[in-house]
Write a protein that holds these residues in place. Structure first.
Motif, mmCIF file in Angstrom:
data_model
loop_
_atom_site.group_PDB
_atom_site.id
_atom_site.type_symbol
_atom_site.label_atom_id
_atom_site.label_comp_id
_atom_site.label_asym_id
_atom_site.label_seq_id
_atom_site.Cartn_x
_atom_site.Cartn_y
_atom_site.Cartn_z
ATOM 1 N N ASN A 47 0.796 -1.223 0.069
ATOM 2 C CA ASN A 47 0.038 0.080 -0.125
ATOM 3 C C ASN A 47 0.859 1.176 -0.039
ATOM 4 O O ASN A 47 1.525 1.516 0.781
ATOM 5 C CB ASN A 47 -0.903 -0.059 1.235
ATOM 6 C CG ASN A 47 -1.725 1.073 1.066
ATOM 7 O OD1 ASN A 47 -2.036 1.875 0.123
ATOM 8 N ND2 ASN A 47 -2.796 1.288 2.403
ATOM 9 N N CYS A 52 -3.316 6.819 -0.048
ATOM 10 C CA CYS A 52 -4.466 6.063 0.470
ATOM 11 C C CYS A 52 -5.344 6.921 0.927
ATOM 12 O O CYS A 52 -4.917 8.009 1.667
ATOM 13 C CB CYS A 52 -4.082 5.058 1.623
ATOM 14 S SG CYS A 52 -5.371 4.226 2.513
ATOM 15 N N PHE A 94 -2.855 0.685 9.401
ATOM 16 C CA PHE A 94 -3.350 0.082 8.074
ATOM 17 C C PHE A 94 -2.496 -1.204 8.105
ATOM 18 O O PHE A 94 -1.395 -1.294 7.734
ATOM 19 C CB PHE A 94 -3.125 0.891 6.897
ATOM 20 C CG PHE A 94 -3.798 0.469 5.710
ATOM 21 C CD1 PHE A 94 -3.189 -0.608 5.155
ATOM 22 C CD2 PHE A 94 -4.902 1.057 5.343
ATOM 23 C CE1 PHE A 94 -3.871 -1.270 4.013
ATOM 24 C CE2 PHE A 94 -5.218 0.657 3.900
ATOM 25 C CZ PHE A 94 -4.983 -0.544 3.385
ATOM 26 N N CYS A 115 -3.715 2.692 -5.033
ATOM 27 C CA CYS A 115 -2.750 2.665 -4.087
ATOM 28 C C CYS A 115 -2.407 1.265 -3.789
ATOM 29 O O CYS A 115 -1.124 1.000 -3.244
ATOM 30 C CB CYS A 115 -2.541 3.747 -2.920
ATOM 31 S SG CYS A 115 -3.873 3.309 -1.860
ATOM 32 N N LEU A 116 -3.076 0.430 -3.773
ATOM 33 C CA LEU A 116 -3.191 -0.814 -3.188
ATOM 34 C C LEU A 116 -2.693 -2.031 -4.405
ATOM 35 O O LEU A 116 -3.498 -1.972 -5.257
ATOM 36 C CB LEU A 116 -4.200 -1.483 -2.460
ATOM 37 C CG LEU A 116 -4.101 -2.560 -1.544
ATOM 38 C CD1 LEU A 116 -3.058 -2.414 -0.495
ATOM 39 C CD2 LEU A 116 -5.334 -2.913 -0.899
HETATM 40 S S1 SF4 Z 1 -9.272 0.923 -0.901
HETATM 41 FE FE1 SF4 Z 1 -7.248 1.844 -1.625
HETATM 42 S S2 SF4 Z 1 -7.737 4.009 -0.894
HETATM 43 FE FE2 SF4 Z 1 -9.401 2.922 0.255
HETATM 44 S S3 SF4 Z 1 -8.375 2.207 2.273
HETATM 45 FE FE3 SF4 Z 1 -7.995 0.501 0.806
HETATM 46 S S4 SF4 Z 1 -5.934 0.986 0.115
HETATM 47 FE FE4 SF4 Z 1 -6.595 2.889 0.974
#
Ligand code: SF4
Ligand code: SF4
Length: 205
Positions: A47, A52, A94, A115-116
């Motif tokens: 991530n 995020c 996270f 971002c993931l």
């Molecule tokens: S979906 Fe993407 S932006 Fe949303 S919390 Fe998860 S990593 Fe973060």
């Protein structure tokens, strides 16, 4: 690798050609050599926390609950991601527990800022399974406490600034309506069915 489908012909170890015969061998000098992995492969998650927005979508869709997020709402915009999305929530926590992950990739498909991602890192063997929990949040305990305090203070100020509304609604009785200048309802006739007295029993002849 394709050549590995053909098995090597048996050669005696004392044969001079033993070490020249490499056809059909699929052993590589791991970890000094590694097999190439496809770009679309699903391996270890990463991530990019700066991008995020802590929307929680990845955690909600994860079928095995291996993503743990602790959000703290900010009182104003705290920045923008690299794609220009507004950031309004801090990530106090996270964590992704790759020990539980089934590599379905759903979390990466719902991530609105992308971002993931699933990286090409497939070798992350550890001695302690708890080390498979990857931590991506970067806030210190002091920062977390401060952001929580700021948000609570903001909520209190907001509640205090709200206008006071009438506490008890007045009961809508006929007297209250008359007092308020409303016309009272006209009296409605009451219907009561009459019961006929029972007659003599019907004769059979
Ligand atoms: S979906 Fe993407 S932006 Fe949303 S919390 Fe998860 S990593 Fe973060
Ligand atoms: S790849 Fe699947 S199992 Fe792993 S964290 Fe993402 S949604 Fe969960």
């Amino acid at each position: 690798m394709l050549k590995a489908r053909k098995s090597r012909k048996p050669v005696i170890v004392t044969d001079d050609l033993y070490f020249q015969s490499t056809e059909g061998i699929n052993t590589i000098q791991y970890p000094y050599e590694m097999q190439p992995v496809p770009d679309t492969g699903r391996y270890r998650l990463h991530n990019e926390i700066d991008d995020c927005i802590v929307c929680d979508k990845c955690a909600k869709i994860c079928p095995v609950n291996c993503i743990t997020i602790e959000p703290i709402k900010a009182v104003e915009e705290i920045g923008k991601t690299s794609d220009g999305t507004s950031k309004r929530i801090y990530a106090a926590k996270f964590d992704i527990d790759m020990g539980k992950c089934c590599f379905c990739g759903l979390c990466t498909t719902v991530c609105p800022t992308e971002c993931l991602t699933m990286t090409k890192v497939y070798d992350f063997s550890v001695f302690d399974i708890r080390e498979h929990n990857y931590v991506f949040a970067e806030m210190t305990e002091a920062e977390i406490a401060e952001k929580k305090r700021l948000y609570e203070e903001h909520q209190k100020n907001k509640a205090a600034a709200k206008p006071v509304v009438a506490s008890e609604p007045i009961a809508a009785t006929e007297e209250n309506k008359e007092a308020a200048g409303e016309a009272p309802k006209a009296a409605r006739p009451v219907f009561r069915p009459k019961i006929k007295p029972a007659g003599p029993p019907p004769s059979n002849g």
